[in-house]
Design an enzyme around this catalytic site. Structure first.
Site, PDB file in Angstrom:
ATOM      1  N   GLU A   1      23.073 -12.755  18.928  1.00  0.00           N
ATOM      2  CA  GLU A   1      22.419 -11.944  20.553  1.00  0.00           C
ATOM      3  C   GLU A   1      22.606 -11.902  21.808  1.00  0.00           C
ATOM      4  OE1 GLU A   1      18.812  -9.968  20.083  1.00  0.00           O
ATOM      5  OE2 GLU A   1      19.374  -8.706  19.115  1.00  0.00           O
TER       6      GLU A   1
ATOM      7  N   CYS B   1      18.909  -3.794  20.104  1.00  0.00           N
ATOM      8  CA  CYS B   1      18.341  -4.177  18.886  1.00  0.00           C
ATOM      9  C   CYS B   1      19.517  -3.750  18.284  1.00  0.00           C
ATOM     10  CB  CYS B   1      17.439  -3.637  18.586  1.00  0.00           C
ATOM     11  SG  CYS B   1      16.962  -2.358  18.348  1.00  0.00           S
TER      12      CYS B   1
ATOM     13  N   LYS C   1       0.289  -3.446  23.473  1.00  0.00           N
ATOM     14  CA  LYS C   1       0.930  -5.152  24.574  1.00  0.00           C
ATOM     15  C   LYS C   1       2.120  -4.843  24.668  1.00  0.00           C
ATOM     16  CE  LYS C   1       2.573  -8.124  25.359  1.00  0.00           C
ATOM     17  NZ  LYS C   1       3.568  -8.701  26.707  1.00  0.00           N
TER      18      LYS C   1
ATOM     19  N   GLU D   1      10.925  -5.684  13.520  1.00  0.00           N
ATOM     20  CA  GLU D   1      12.125  -4.912  14.394  1.00  0.00           C
ATOM     21  C   GLU D   1      12.420  -6.447  15.340  1.00  0.00           C
ATOM     22  OE1 GLU D   1      13.296  -1.554  15.779  1.00  0.00           O
ATOM     23  OE2 GLU D   1      14.447  -2.768  16.416  1.00  0.00           O
TER      24      GLU D   1
HETATM   25  P1  NAI Z   1      10.833 -11.682  23.248  1.00  0.00           P
HETATM   26  O1  NAI Z   1      10.606 -11.792  22.019  1.00  0.00           O
HETATM   27  O2  NAI Z   1       9.845 -12.640  24.071  1.00  0.00           O
HETATM   28  O3  NAI Z   1       9.740 -10.095  23.926  1.00  0.00           O
HETATM   29  C1  NAI Z   1       9.114  -9.531  23.226  1.00  0.00           C
HETATM   30  C2  NAI Z   1       7.632  -8.871  23.316  1.00  0.00           C
HETATM   31  O4  NAI Z   1       7.040 -10.067  23.050  1.00  0.00           O
HETATM   32  C3  NAI Z   1       6.877  -8.784  24.276  1.00  0.00           C
HETATM   33  O5  NAI Z   1       6.078  -8.227  24.741  1.00  0.00           O
HETATM   34  C4  NAI Z   1       6.611  -9.897  25.034  1.00  0.00           C
HETATM   35  O6  NAI Z   1       5.559 -10.661  25.959  1.00  0.00           O
HETATM   36  C5  NAI Z   1       6.538 -10.616  23.814  1.00  0.00           C
HETATM   37  N1  NAI Z   1       5.518 -11.718  23.335  1.00  0.00           N
HETATM   38  C6  NAI Z   1       6.715 -13.119  23.921  1.00  0.00           C
HETATM   39  N2  NAI Z   1       6.292 -14.279  23.029  1.00  0.00           N
HETATM   40  C7  NAI Z   1       5.277 -13.868  22.111  1.00  0.00           C
HETATM   41  C8  NAI Z   1       4.029 -14.481  21.515  1.00  0.00           C
HETATM   42  N3  NAI Z   1       4.378 -15.510  21.315  1.00  0.00           N
HETATM   43  N4  NAI Z   1       3.309 -13.912  20.621  1.00  0.00           N
HETATM   44  C9  NAI Z   1       3.126 -12.666  20.912  1.00  0.00           C
HETATM   45  N5  NAI Z   1       3.766 -11.664  21.524  1.00  0.00           N
HETATM   46  C10 NAI Z   1       5.388 -11.989  22.317  1.00  0.00           C
HETATM   47  O7  NAI Z   1      11.867 -10.893  23.919  1.00  0.00           O
HETATM   48  P2  NAI Z   1      12.812 -11.464  25.985  1.00  0.00           P
HETATM   49  O8  NAI Z   1      12.624 -13.304  25.913  1.00  0.00           O
HETATM   50  O9  NAI Z   1      12.109 -10.986  26.641  1.00  0.00           O
HETATM   51  O10 NAI Z   1      14.330 -11.491  25.515  1.00  0.00           O
HETATM   52  C11 NAI Z   1      14.704 -12.851  24.793  1.00  0.00           C
HETATM   53  C12 NAI Z   1      15.983 -12.155  23.369  1.00  0.00           C
HETATM   54  O11 NAI Z   1      15.215 -11.042  23.267  1.00  0.00           O
HETATM   55  C13 NAI Z   1      16.615 -10.937  24.139  1.00  0.00           C
HETATM   56  O12 NAI Z   1      17.647 -11.730  24.803  1.00  0.00           O
HETATM   57  C14 NAI Z   1      17.272  -9.940  22.910  1.00  0.00           C
HETATM   58  O13 NAI Z   1      18.106 -11.414  22.440  1.00  0.00           O
HETATM   59  C15 NAI Z   1      16.014 -10.644  22.059  1.00  0.00           C
HETATM   60  N6  NAI Z   1      15.349  -9.187  21.934  1.00  0.00           N
HETATM   61  C16 NAI Z   1      15.390  -8.397  21.464  1.00  0.00           C
HETATM   62  C17 NAI Z   1      14.645  -7.178  21.217  1.00  0.00           C
HETATM   63  C18 NAI Z   1      15.010  -5.607  20.007  1.00  0.00           C
HETATM   64  O14 NAI Z   1      14.336  -4.408  20.666  1.00  0.00           O
HETATM   65  N7  NAI Z   1      15.431  -6.050  18.821  1.00  0.00           N
HETATM   66  C19 NAI Z   1      14.419  -6.557  22.413  1.00  0.00           C
HETATM   67  C20 NAI Z   1      14.013  -7.406  23.529  1.00  0.00           C
HETATM   68  C21 NAI Z   1      14.176  -8.753  23.648  1.00  0.00           C
END
Ligand code: NAI
Ligand code: MG
Length: 501
Positions: free
Chosen positions: A403, A306, A197, A272
């Site tokens: 972050e 990250c 996904k 992660e």
């Molecule tokens: P997010 O954590 O919401 O998105 C990452 C993935 O999770 C996407 O595929 C999204 O569709 C999915 N997702 C979102 N809500 C979900 C749920 N309730 N259940 C299952 N899957 C779900 O990240 P977002 O909102 O795009 O970014 C917010 C912050 O997250 C960023 O500012 C950053 O700090 C952090 N982030 C960290 C990452 C990393 O590599 N550690 C990557 C992306 C974001």
């Protein structure tokens, strides 16, 4: 190039343009399907904000179909009976298909994420190929052991490692192809089937990956791709009773929701998550190496990494020189459309992410932090933020604690030679993903490495990744390790068998 007048798709070469123009549907088994209820969501170019395509906006019914396909491929298809050597061959073929389509994938990734094409060519494609090839090697080397129990000759006891089952892989938007590949490669080597996904902002390369997997000859249902929002498609996967394991990469906030959702059937969870990773610079560091090293640690991918080195902790004797050097590096970065080969800093992925980063910058200014360089949006079009170096933060300011996930570095001095203070500052966070230490003193470097609470510590480098180098987090940065044999273990169940003779 004027980013306000150059729509990104026009910069693509023909085969990337052709892929962008085709309909984007879910891959379920070997069929490409619209979302059952017919809903779509938009693909935008982060450099211009322009609409460049549409994706299936899937719901739980689409997720159900993908899970059925993955379960069937696992239990009833050729995959479940395949020797490891045949799995290895397929995984290597997928690696070769990615290599052959590398330029197309790099262009699609650059357009979709906004990241500089030079990064996608340098990191994403070779990193994806290398991980598949490495994990293909494990497919023939996943073994249990024999145990010598009881009176000799009376018992035969041994263990085997079996695939954990159907694995859901939820991927974020910063490295969409590479992270999808890094998560599925060990799962496939272990004999699992997967449902990817991708993030709603960046789904193109996962869909191309699905095509390449079919071309490589993976049996239908081994690799499925479902696009949709996290709240709908992602949450449906996390809660699904017939998914055996979930691999999630993204925010710590959503990571906690995944853990709650996984409780329903106690599926295995790999996480992660976020980081606030320190770069510690000692007074004897070679500044010619250190300055570009710590600058690259935060400005690569506009800080949307990250493991980004977002906290710079520097011995006060060299603080001014390091900060000046990093600020000049930042000011010299060429900002532009990701598809321009000269670009070294692209836009952030979305308006939401730009606004999130700007909110940290505005709060920092109100809190009295000093901006050595940057601190503002870049231009009016697209989602650009200037590369920013901040000093004068306190340890309580959100810009220092949280972050930010943007091109924003907080630089803080510590007292001359006070390594204890540097360690305390490095560990003063809920995260523990990555860290780097910059010094020419080997003894000091290794002693410090032992005191920083994080899954990876790098010496005189940062953002070091390798398929054989276990990667993952302490504390709220996650559970489990990607890469190396620990990743294989994660996707296997250990079964112990005893026979009385
Ligand atoms: P997010 O954590 O919401 O998105 C990452 C993935 O999770 C996407 O595929 C999204 O569709 C999915 N997702 C979102 N809500 C979900 C749920 N309730 N259940 C299952 N899957 C779900 O990240 P977002 O909102 O795009 O970014 C917010 C912050 O997250 C960023 O500012 C950053 O700090 C952090 N982030 C960290 C990452 C990393 O590599 N550690 C990557 C992306 C974001
Ligand atoms: Mg996009």
């Amino acid at each position: 190039m004027d980013i306000s007048t150059s729509p990104g798709p026009g910069l693509l070469e023909p085969d990337a343009a052709a892929f962008l123009a085709q309909p984007h549907r879910n891959l379920i088994g070997d069929r490409w399907q619209e979302a059952l209820r017919g809903t779509t969501m938009e693909i935008t170019d982060p450099a211009t904000g322009a609409l460049i395509g549409r994706l299936a906006a899937s719901g739980s019914a689409d997720v159900d179909l993908a899970v059925v396909a993955a379960r069937h491929a696992l239990e009833h298809g050729a995959w479940g009976r395949m020797p490891g050597s045949d799995r290895a061959r397929l995984i290597n073929r997928l690696a070769a298909r990615i290599q052959d389509s590398g330029e197309q994938l790099a262009q699609l990734e650059s357009l979709d994420t906004g990241r500089p094409i030079f990064e996608c060519r340098l990191v994403d494609i070779p990193g994806s190929v290398a991980m598949l090839e490495y994990m293909a090697g494990w497919a023939t080397k996943i073994n249990g052991e024999t145990m010598q129990l009881g009176t000799p000759g009376t018992l035969h006891a041994y263990s085997v490692r079996e695939p954990v089952g159907v694995v859901a892989v939820i991927v974020p938007w910063n490295y969409p192809l590479e992270l999808a590949v890094w998560r599925i490669a060990p799962a496939l080597a272990a004999g699992c089937t997967v449902i990817i996904k991708p993030a709603e902002q960046t789904s193109l390369t996962a869909l191309r990956l699905g095509e390449l997997a079919l071309e490589a000859g993976f049996p239908p249902g081994v690799i499925n791709v479902v696009t949709g929002t996290g709240e709908e498609a992602g949450a449906a996967l996390a809660a699904h009773a017939d998914v055996d394991a979930i691999s999630f990469t993204g925010s710590t906030e959503v990571g906690k929701l995944i853990v709650q959702a996984a409780a329903g059937n106690l599926k295995r969870v790999f996480l992660e998550l976020g980081g606030k990773s320190p770069c510690i610079v000692l007074a004897d560091a070679d500044l010619d190496v250190t300055i570009p090293g710590v600058a690259g640690a935060i400005f690569f991918s506009s800080g949307q990494v990250c493991t980004a080195g977002s906290r710079l902790l520097v011995d006060e004797r060299v603080f001014d020189r390091v900060v000046e050097g990093v600020a000049s590096y930042a000011a010299a970065l060429k900002i532009g459309h990701g598809l321009d080969p000269e670009t070294r800093l692209g836009p952030l992925v979305s308006a939401t992410q730009r606004d999130r980063v700007m909110a940290y910058l505005d709060a920092g200014r109100r809190d009295g932090a000093r901006y050595v360089t940057g601190g503002q949006r870049h231009g009016e079009t697209g989602y650009f933020v200037q590369p920013t170096v901040v000093t004068g933060t306190t340890s309580q300011m959100p810009i220092y604690r949280e972050e930010v996930f943007g091109p924003v570095l907080c630089a803080t001095p510590f007292k001359a030679g006070d390594v204890d203070a540097a360690v305390a500052a490095a560990n003063d966070t809920v995260y523990g993903l990555h860290a780097s230490i910059w010094t020419q003193n080997l003894k000091a470097a290794h002693q410090l490495a032992g005191r920083v609470k994080s899954g990876n510590v790098c010496i005189n480098t940062h953002n070091f990744f390798d398929p054989a180098f276990p990667m993952g987090g302490y504390k709220q940065s996650g559970w489990g390790r990607a890469a190396g044999f620990p990743a294989i273990e994660h996707y296997t169940e250990l079964k112990a068998i005893a026979a009385r003779l």
